[in-house]
Design a protein around this motif. Structure first.
Motif, short mmCIF file in Angstrom:
data_model
loop_
_atom_site.label_atom_id
_atom_site.label_comp_id
_atom_site.label_asym_id
_atom_site.label_seq_id
_atom_site.Cartn_x
_atom_site.Cartn_y
_atom_site.Cartn_z
N MET A 31 50.55 68.95 36.47
CA MET A 31 50.88 70.36 36.32
C MET A 31 50.26 71.13 37.49
O MET A 31 49.20 70.77 37.96
CB MET A 31 50.35 70.90 35.01
N SER A 32 50.90 72.18 37.88
CA SER A 32 50.43 72.92 39.03
C SER A 32 49.67 74.20 38.67
O SER A 32 49.35 74.99 39.54
CB SER A 32 51.61 73.25 39.95
N LEU A 33 49.38 74.42 37.40
CA LEU A 33 48.60 75.58 36.99
C LEU A 33 47.11 75.28 37.17
O LEU A 33 46.69 74.13 37.05
CB LEU A 33 48.87 75.91 35.52
N PRO A 34 46.29 76.30 37.42
CA PRO A 34 44.84 76.06 37.54
C PRO A 34 44.29 75.48 36.23
O PRO A 34 44.71 75.87 35.15
CB PRO A 34 44.26 77.46 37.79
N GLN A 35 43.35 74.54 36.39
CA GLN A 35 42.75 73.87 35.24
C GLN A 35 41.24 73.83 35.40
O GLN A 35 40.72 73.94 36.51
CB GLN A 35 43.25 72.43 35.15
N TYR A 36 40.57 73.61 34.29
CA TYR A 36 39.14 73.38 34.31
C TYR A 36 38.87 71.89 34.49
O TYR A 36 39.68 71.05 34.09
CB TYR A 36 38.49 73.85 33.01
N GLN A 37 37.73 71.58 35.04
CA GLN A 37 37.27 70.20 35.17
C GLN A 37 36.79 69.74 33.80
O GLN A 37 36.03 70.45 33.14
CB GLN A 37 36.13 70.13 36.19
N THR A 38 37.23 68.57 33.35
CA THR A 38 36.82 68.04 32.06
C THR A 38 35.82 66.91 32.24
O THR A 38 35.79 66.27 33.29
CB THR A 38 38.02 67.52 31.25
N GLU A 39 35.05 66.69 31.20
CA GLU A 39 34.10 65.57 31.18
C GLU A 39 34.40 64.73 29.95
O GLU A 39 34.46 65.25 28.83
CB GLU A 39 32.67 66.10 31.10
N LEU A 40 34.62 63.44 30.16
CA LEU A 40 34.88 62.51 29.06
C LEU A 40 33.60 62.31 28.26
O LEU A 40 32.52 62.12 28.82
CB LEU A 40 35.37 61.17 29.62
N LEU A 41 33.73 62.36 26.94
CA LEU A 41 32.59 62.17 26.04
C LEU A 41 32.72 60.84 25.30
O LEU A 41 33.80 60.26 25.25
CB LEU A 41 32.54 63.32 25.03
N LYS A 42 31.64 60.39 24.69
CA LYS A 42 31.67 59.15 23.91
C LYS A 42 32.13 59.46 22.49
O LYS A 42 31.63 60.39 21.86
CB LYS A 42 30.28 58.52 23.85
N ALA A 43 33.07 58.69 22.00
CA ALA A 43 33.57 58.88 20.63
C ALA A 43 32.45 58.70 19.61
O ALA A 43 32.46 59.33 18.56
CB ALA A 43 34.71 57.91 20.35
N THR A 44 31.46 57.89 19.93
CA THR A 44 30.35 57.65 19.00
C THR A 44 29.49 58.88 18.79
O THR A 44 28.70 58.92 17.85
CB THR A 44 29.47 56.49 19.49
N ASP A 45 29.66 59.90 19.63
CA ASP A 45 28.91 61.14 19.46
C ASP A 45 29.42 61.96 18.28
O ASP A 45 28.83 62.98 17.93
CB ASP A 45 28.97 61.99 20.73
N TYR A 46 30.50 61.51 17.65
CA TYR A 46 31.12 62.29 16.58
C TYR A 46 31.14 61.52 15.27
O TYR A 46 32.14 61.44 14.59
CB TYR A 46 32.53 62.71 17.01
N GLU A 47 29.99 60.98 14.93
CA GLU A 47 29.87 60.15 13.74
C GLU A 47 30.28 60.88 12.47
O GLU A 47 30.80 60.29 11.55
CB GLU A 47 28.43 59.63 13.62
#
Length: 163
Positions: A1-17
């Motif tokens: 996509m050509s719209l401005p976006q924020y930089q994302t950071e991948l998180l660990k699924a285990t952080d959401y027990e």
């Protein structure tokens, strides 16, 4: 996509027990909204019910509440960066579908008004959607079901997949 976006950071699924007892958190991301009302951390989750083996997933996002360790998907930031937030979420969804080409992602707003807002934004930027992405809308009236997205129809939810 050509719209401005924020930089994302991948998180660990285990952080959401807390969620893991009934949901499989397939991927989670965080990013920051920065605008006229301050800075807010947002989270994006791609989930499915635990034990569900089909390739159907749910796309959810909202403002992260660090004290409660939960997402608020009803709050309205009014931070002036709504399109940038949606472009960020759309990019995460597209990346997920490209990595998982047989998957389908279900998304709906936390309110009817919010779903309509998402629909307006999809319509507005439909020309930017890659040709290999299918967008369907759910029509619950008369139990119609999912149909190909098009302008002028009120949808209750959306389903994204690769062609």
């Amino acid at each position: 996509m050509s719209l401005p976006q924020y930089q994302t950071e991948l998180l660990k699924a285990t952080d959401y027990e807390a969620y893991l007892s009934f949901l499989e958190v397939v991927c989670a991301y965080k990013f920051r909204s920065s605008g006229k009302n301050g800075e807010f951390q947002l989270r994006i989750f791609i989930t499915r019910p635990k034990g569900y083996s089909e390739n159907y997933f749910n796309l959810g996002f909202g403002v992260w509440n660090p004290e409660r360790q939960t997402i608020d998907d009803v709050i309205e930031l009014k931070n002036g960066d709504f399109q940038q937030i949606l472009a960020t979420i759309a990019n995460v969804a597209l990346d997920f579908l490209k990595t998982n080409p047989f998957a389908s992602l279900y998304a709906e707003g936390s309110t009817r008004t919010r779903t309509r807002l998402y629909q307006r934004e999809i319509s507005k930027h439909y020309h930017l959607i890659p040709d290999d992405l299918k967008v369907h809308g759910l029509v619950t009236e008369n139990e119609t079901g999912f149909i190909e997205f098009r302008k002028g129809i009120n949808f209750d939810a959306f389903l994204l997949s690769m062609k």
